[in-house]
Design an enzyme around this catalytic site. Structure first.
Site, PDB file in Angstrom:
ATOM      1  N   GLY A  20       0.920  -1.581   0.390  1.00 33.05           N
ATOM      2  CA  GLY A  20       0.022  -0.281   0.097  1.00 33.05           C
ATOM      3  C   GLY A  20       0.980   1.436  -0.582  1.00 33.05           C
ATOM      4  N   ALA A  23       4.128   2.727  -5.182  1.00 33.94           N
ATOM      5  CA  ALA A  23       3.589   2.131  -6.467  1.00 33.94           C
ATOM      6  C   ALA A  23       2.878   0.763  -6.428  1.00 33.94           C
ATOM      7  CB  ALA A  23       4.835   0.399  -5.890  1.00 33.94           C
ATOM      8  N   TRP A  52       7.419   8.213   3.844  1.00 38.28           N
ATOM      9  CA  TRP A  52       8.300   9.316   4.686  1.00 38.28           C
ATOM     10  C   TRP A  52       9.546  10.002   3.863  1.00 38.28           C
ATOM     11  CZ3 TRP A  52      10.250   4.923   9.017  1.00 38.28           C
ATOM     12  CH2 TRP A  52       9.391   4.217   9.387  1.00 38.28           C
ATOM     13  N   GLU A 121      18.815  19.016  -5.932  1.00 37.26           N
ATOM     14  CA  GLU A 121      19.154  17.909  -4.908  1.00 37.26           C
ATOM     15  C   GLU A 121      20.824  17.167  -5.815  1.00 37.26           C
ATOM     16  OE1 GLU A 121      16.944  14.642  -4.351  1.00 37.26           O
ATOM     17  OE2 GLU A 121      15.855  15.578  -2.816  1.00 37.26           O
ATOM     18  N   HIS A 240      22.514   5.611   4.098  1.00 34.68           N
ATOM     19  CA  HIS A 240      22.268   7.321   4.507  1.00 34.68           C
ATOM     20  C   HIS A 240      23.221   7.443   5.096  1.00 34.68           C
ATOM     21  CE1 HIS A 240      21.423  11.643   5.252  1.00 34.68           C
ATOM     22  NE2 HIS A 240      20.290  10.876   4.391  1.00 34.68           N
ATOM     23  N   ARG A 286      27.286  10.448  -1.465  1.00 37.42           N
ATOM     24  CA  ARG A 286      26.707   9.681  -0.441  1.00 37.42           C
ATOM     25  C   ARG A 286      27.190   8.576   0.276  1.00 37.42           C
ATOM     26  NH1 ARG A 286      20.175   9.320  -0.812  1.00 37.42           N
ATOM     27  NH2 ARG A 286      20.287  10.952  -0.150  1.00 37.42           N
ATOM     28  N   HIS A 345      19.121   2.379   3.232  1.00 37.84           N
ATOM     29  CA  HIS A 345      18.320   3.712   3.184  1.00 37.84           C
ATOM     30  C   HIS A 345      17.542   3.186   2.094  1.00 37.84           C
ATOM     31  CE1 HIS A 345      16.262   7.748   3.377  1.00 37.84           C
ATOM     32  NE2 HIS A 345      16.820   7.359   1.679  1.00 37.84           N
ATOM     33  N   GLU A 369      10.202  -0.022  -4.956  1.00 43.49           N
ATOM     34  CA  GLU A 369      11.780  -0.569  -4.852  1.00 43.49           C
ATOM     35  C   GLU A 369      11.682  -1.957  -4.477  1.00 43.49           C
ATOM     36  OE1 GLU A 369      12.635   1.586  -1.160  1.00 43.49           O
ATOM     37  OE2 GLU A 369      15.124   0.655  -0.879  1.00 43.49           O
ATOM     38  N   ARG A 380      21.802   4.158  -6.561  1.00 36.77           N
ATOM     39  CA  ARG A 380      19.830   5.729  -7.432  1.00 36.77           C
ATOM     40  C   ARG A 380      20.523   6.577  -6.846  1.00 36.77           C
ATOM     41  NH1 ARG A 380      15.725   7.353  -3.224  1.00 36.77           N
ATOM     42  NH2 ARG A 380      17.643   7.871  -1.928  1.00 36.77           N
ATOM     43  N   SER A 385      13.655   7.231  -6.771  1.00 36.03           N
ATOM     44  CA  SER A 385      12.671   5.662  -6.428  1.00 36.03           C
ATOM     45  C   SER A 385      11.610   6.792  -6.694  1.00 36.03           C
ATOM     46  CB  SER A 385      13.470   5.860  -5.410  1.00 36.03           C
ATOM     47  OG  SER A 385      13.752   6.338  -4.208  1.00 36.03           O
TER      48      SER A 385
HETATM   49  C1  LIG Z   1      13.476   8.193   5.230  1.00 38.11           C
HETATM   50  C2  LIG Z   1      12.677   8.391   4.031  1.00 38.11           C
HETATM   51  C3  LIG Z   1      13.165   9.318   2.321  1.00 38.11           C
HETATM   52  C4  LIG Z   1      13.016   8.904   1.459  1.00 38.11           C
HETATM   53  N1  LIG Z   1      12.987  10.213   0.721  1.00 38.11           N
HETATM   54  C5  LIG Z   1      13.246  10.437  -0.396  1.00 38.11           C
HETATM   55  C6  LIG Z   1      12.797  11.295  -1.493  1.00 38.11           C
HETATM   56  O1  LIG Z   1      12.333  12.144  -1.752  1.00 38.11           O
HETATM   57  N2  LIG Z   1      12.090  10.845  -2.673  1.00 38.11           N
HETATM   58  C7  LIG Z   1      12.471   9.335  -3.584  1.00 38.11           C
HETATM   59  O2  LIG Z   1      12.133   9.019  -4.507  1.00 38.11           O
HETATM   60  N3  LIG Z   1      12.409   8.282  -2.661  1.00 38.11           N
HETATM   61  C8  LIG Z   1      12.833   8.962  -1.243  1.00 38.11           C
HETATM   62  N4  LIG Z   1      13.641   7.134  -0.770  1.00 38.11           N
HETATM   63  C9  LIG Z   1      12.932   6.238  -0.944  1.00 38.11           C
HETATM   64  C10 LIG Z   1      11.401   5.796  -1.357  1.00 38.11           C
HETATM   65  O3  LIG Z   1      10.669   6.348  -0.399  1.00 38.11           O
HETATM   66  C11 LIG Z   1      11.200   3.956  -1.573  1.00 38.11           C
HETATM   67  O4  LIG Z   1      11.653   4.157  -2.795  1.00 38.11           O
HETATM   68  C12 LIG Z   1       9.830   4.504  -2.000  1.00 38.11           C
HETATM   69  O5  LIG Z   1       8.580   5.160  -1.494  1.00 38.11           O
HETATM   70  C13 LIG Z   1       9.295   2.853  -2.554  1.00 38.11           C
HETATM   71  O6  LIG Z   1       8.126   2.410  -2.745  1.00 38.11           O
HETATM   72  P1  LIG Z   1       7.443   1.498  -2.791  1.00 38.11           P
HETATM   73  O7  LIG Z   1       5.678   1.757  -3.131  1.00 38.11           O
HETATM   74  O8  LIG Z   1       7.805   0.281  -3.417  1.00 38.11           O
HETATM   75  O9  LIG Z   1       7.332   1.070  -0.982  1.00 38.11           O
HETATM   76  P2  LIG Z   1       6.823   1.293   0.505  1.00 38.11           P
HETATM   77  O10 LIG Z   1       6.670   2.614   0.473  1.00 38.11           O
HETATM   78  O11 LIG Z   1       8.155   1.213   0.772  1.00 38.11           O
HETATM   79  O12 LIG Z   1       5.354   0.602   0.481  1.00 38.11           O
HETATM   80  C14 LIG Z   1       5.523  -0.643   0.336  1.00 38.11           C
HETATM   81  C15 LIG Z   1       4.135  -1.511   1.014  1.00 38.11           C
HETATM   82  O13 LIG Z   1       4.478  -2.618   0.534  1.00 38.11           O
HETATM   83  C16 LIG Z   1       3.527  -3.075   2.186  1.00 38.11           C
HETATM   84  N5  LIG Z   1       3.802  -4.201   2.524  1.00 38.11           N
HETATM   85  C17 LIG Z   1       5.882  -4.499   2.476  1.00 38.11           C
HETATM   86  N6  LIG Z   1       5.910  -6.599   2.585  1.00 38.11           N
HETATM   87  C18 LIG Z   1       4.319  -6.339   2.759  1.00 38.11           C
HETATM   88  C19 LIG Z   1       4.126  -8.337   2.816  1.00 38.11           C
HETATM   89  N7  LIG Z   1       5.065  -9.531   3.130  1.00 38.11           N
HETATM   90  N8  LIG Z   1       2.764  -8.106   2.626  1.00 38.11           N
HETATM   91  C20 LIG Z   1       1.827  -7.216   2.443  1.00 38.11           C
HETATM   92  N9  LIG Z   1       2.356  -6.129   2.359  1.00 38.11           N
HETATM   93  C21 LIG Z   1       3.878  -5.603   2.735  1.00 38.11           C
HETATM   94  C22 LIG Z   1       3.845  -2.275   2.967  1.00 38.11           C
HETATM   95  O14 LIG Z   1       3.044  -1.882   4.962  1.00 38.11           O
HETATM   96  C23 LIG Z   1       3.289  -0.619   2.600  1.00 38.11           C
HETATM   97  O15 LIG Z   1       2.771  -0.463   2.069  1.00 38.11           O
HETATM   98  C24 LIG Z   1      13.234   8.382   0.944  1.00 38.11           C
HETATM   99  C25 LIG Z   1      12.947   6.544   1.647  1.00 38.11           C
HETATM  100  C26 LIG Z   1      13.065   6.917   2.779  1.00 38.11           C
HETATM  101  C27 LIG Z   1      13.017   5.633   3.758  1.00 38.11           C
END
Ligand SMILES: Cc1cc2nc3c(=O)[nH]c(=O)nc-3n(C[C@H](O)[C@H](O)[C@H](O)COP(=O)(O)OP(=O)(O)OC[C@H]3O[C@@H](n4cnc5c(N)ncnc54)[C@H](O)[C@@H]3O)c2cc1C
Length: 539
Positions: A20, A23, A52, A121, A240, A286, A345, A369, A380, A385
């Site tokens: 959730g 992506a 975050w 950045e 990080h 970094r 990170h 991710e 990266r 991301s």
């Molecule tokens: C502090 C911080 C700051 C960042 N700042 C930036 C930025 O400024 N710009 C940028 O581009 N990127 C940034 N990033 C990286 C970026 O946030 C992530 O790479 C990106 O949000 C990943 O999105 P996602 O949808 O793939 O995963 P997530 O947003 O992590 O979502 C994963 C989802 O999957 C769920 N999940 C996980 N495992 C399971 C499972 N087995 N079963 C069911 N549900 C599950 C979780 O609960 C969550 O809902 C940052 C990361 C962090 C930690």
């Protein structure tokens, strides 16, 4: 729309999106009006790294900037192994995806003329980071998308369930095994599916020191690998350099912008140490700063971010999030240096996907991710991301909508009852500590070999499915790091400190190959590994 799991579990034609974060939510919306089931371990908006994100999303939307320049910066950051075509596709599609986000209600900051405001950045040659209320991009994007998803009737939201295994038949996905997140001893259920999209995020929480939420412990990657999917580049983990060490897990971030404002890095003796590592000192790339900080900590000299002179009393106003994190940990950053450490990170590696987000297993897709598209190479570029998440979520949605696979109706699979006791918290903590010490910022062959033997034993023998999945991903990262006998981007080997031109290619591997490495190392050394014993005793 929130749904009861029993209402959807039996339909073999389900499109199941797991995750959730950005992506998962984006993919669900892009698939509308096709019905989809969106499964998330945490309630929407929680437990996702997306919420975050502080910087924002990279997109060449400013006058004078071009997708070609954006792609060139992405390729340069990735240390020789970025897929140039993928980088260009990301950069070209960025403006259209920003338009989508605007349509979904995200209010990006604008300049006085009403154009999108863009920030700069590190390692970007132009101002191209779109943001929301300064550093609130992630929270604002996820809040907007969550609201739209909740009002989209085609999206059935199932919250509080963890995906822990895939069901396959004839190398094709037929379903996903889920278990209640708050009751891991409960019997798992298998949701039938004609397509499963893994959007489960990264692996940062496999490390003892991380900026990632607990849900980012590599489970999505593990379940794909256990089903036989090809995995790419798992050794490349970005650290990080300045996580704030005030006893919080995950650790809060001290943004790079503080160093941009003149804050310095010092050790416990008050000496600046980055000048010895790079001419740009604190403003070096970094990964170099992360290694400099790590070296000071390893030598017991400690590492601190000193903002007393550069910012002093202004820090509270300019960096309220950092200020609040310090105060909560009993540190006044105007008067004392901030204790820091490098923190896991971002994961450049993941499930190998093609240009449409399709994995090597029929019916299995990945975005965000957890996927390895080839966009990031060995490192990266900042703010790429979130961009990759929306670009690939769109590609997955278009591909699934365009070629829905018609499956013969199969009866829902009766879930097996794997032995699963209470979560082995001490074992997980031990594994995370070993990832930080043995597969962390600075690696070497001997330590990696110990980690591989330990993770392989836990992966093979643990009776707890969550720990088994953590060990699976840990094993893949460690085995590929052991195999890559060079230093490149975020992967640094003290026993192979230079880049090897012949290794300027991506890693493509499988769980079977990682187990083979472990077996070979176990034949070489039969010395018991304390971690493996500690983990197995508890499970
Ligand atoms: C502090 C911080 C700051 C960042 N700042 C930036 C930025 O400024 N710009 C940028 O581009 N990127 C940034 N990033 C990286 C970026 O946030 C992530 O790479 C990106 O949000 C990943 O999105 P996602 O949808 O793939 O995963 P997530 O947003 O992590 O979502 C994963 C989802 O999957 C769920 N999940 C996980 N495992 C399971 C499972 N087995 N079963 C069911 N549900 C599950 C979780 O609960 C969550 O809902 C940052 C990361 C962090 C930690």
């Amino acid at each position: 729309m929130s749904s009861n799991i029993q209402d959807v579990i039996r339909s073999p034609d389900n499109i199941v999106i797991v995750g959730g974060g950005l992506a998962g939510l984006f993919c669900a919306l892009k698939l509308a009006p096709h019905p989809v089931v969106l499964v998330s371990a945490a309630p929407l908006g929680e437990g996702a790294a997306s919420a975050w994100a502080q910087g924002g999303i990279a997109a060449a939307v400013a006058e004078g900037d071009t997708p070609q320049a954006h792609a060139a910066d992405t390729i340069a950051a990735g240390a020789g192994i970025v897929d140039a075509e993928v980088a260009l596709t990301l950069a070209r599609e960025a403006p259209a995806r920003i338009d989508d986000l605007l349509r979904y209600g995200v209010r990006f900051d604008r300049d006085l003329e009403g154009r999108l405001a863009v920030g700069r950045e590190a390692a970007h040659s132009a101002r191209r980071i779109v943001h929301v209320r300064g550093d609130m991009a992630g929270q604002a994007i996820i809040a907007a998308l969550t609201q739209v998803v909740r009002h989209t009737p085609s999206v059935n939201v199932i919250e509080g369930f963890v995906a822990e295994a895939l069901s396959t038949a004839d190398a094709t996905v037929t379903g996903v095994q889920l278990r209640k997140a708050d009751d891991i001893t409960a019997r798992p259920v298998t949701m039938a599916a004609s397509a499963v999209v893994l959007a489960t995020g990264g692996i940062g929480h496999l490390y003892a020191v991380t900026t990632n939420p607990p849900q980012a412990s590599g489970l999505g990657l593990a379940i794909a690998a256990r089903a036989g999917a090809a995995i790419a580049d798992p050794e490349f983990v970005q650290f990080h350099p300045t996580a704030i060490m005030v006893g919080r897990d995950p650790a809060p971030l001290a943004t790079e912008a503080l160093r941009g404002e003149g804050a310095t890095l010092i050790n416990a003796r008050g000496e600046r140490f980055m000048q010895a590592h790079h001419p740009l000192a604190e403003l070096a790339p970094r990964d170099i700063v992360a290694r400099g900080v790590f070296a000071e900590i390893s030598a017991n000299r400690g590492a601190f971010l000193d903002a007393r002179v550069a910012l002093g009393g202004r820090l509270a106003e300019k960096f309220p999030t950092v200020h609040a994190s310090c105060l909560a940990g009993g540190i006044d950053p105007a008067k004392a240096p901030i204790p820091i450490a490098p923190a896991a990170h971002y994961h450049m590696g993941g499930i190998l996907v093609d240009a449409h987000g399709r994995s090597s297993i029929d019916g299995l897709w990945a975005a965000g991710e957890v996927a390895a598209t080839g966009a990031h190479g060995a490192n990266r570029l900042a703010s790429n991301s979130l961009l990759e998440a929306v670009v690939y979520a769109t590609k997955v949605a278009e591909a699934i909508a365009g070629q829905r696979r018609r499956l013969p109706v199969v009866a829902p699979v009766e879930a097996p009852r794997p032995r699963n006791g209470a979560f082995p918290a001490v074992a997980a903590k031990t594994l995370r500590a070993m990832m930080s010490s043995h597969v962390g910022v600075i690696r070497n062959g001997a330590q990696l070999a110990d980690a591989i033997r330990a993770f392989a034993a836990v992966e093979r023998d643990s009776g707890n499915i969550a720990l088994k999945n953590m060990a699976t991903t840990a094993l893949l990262a460690a085995a590929s790091a052991w195999n890559r006998r060079e230093s490149r981007g975020a992967h640094f080997r003290s026993d192979h400190p230079s880049e090897q031109p012949v290794l300027a290619h991506r890693t493509i591997t499988t769980l079977a190959a990682a187990r083979d490495v472990a077996e070979m190392l176990c034949e070489r050394s039969r010395e018991p590994i304390a971690l493996a014993n500690a983990c197995l005793e508890e499970t």
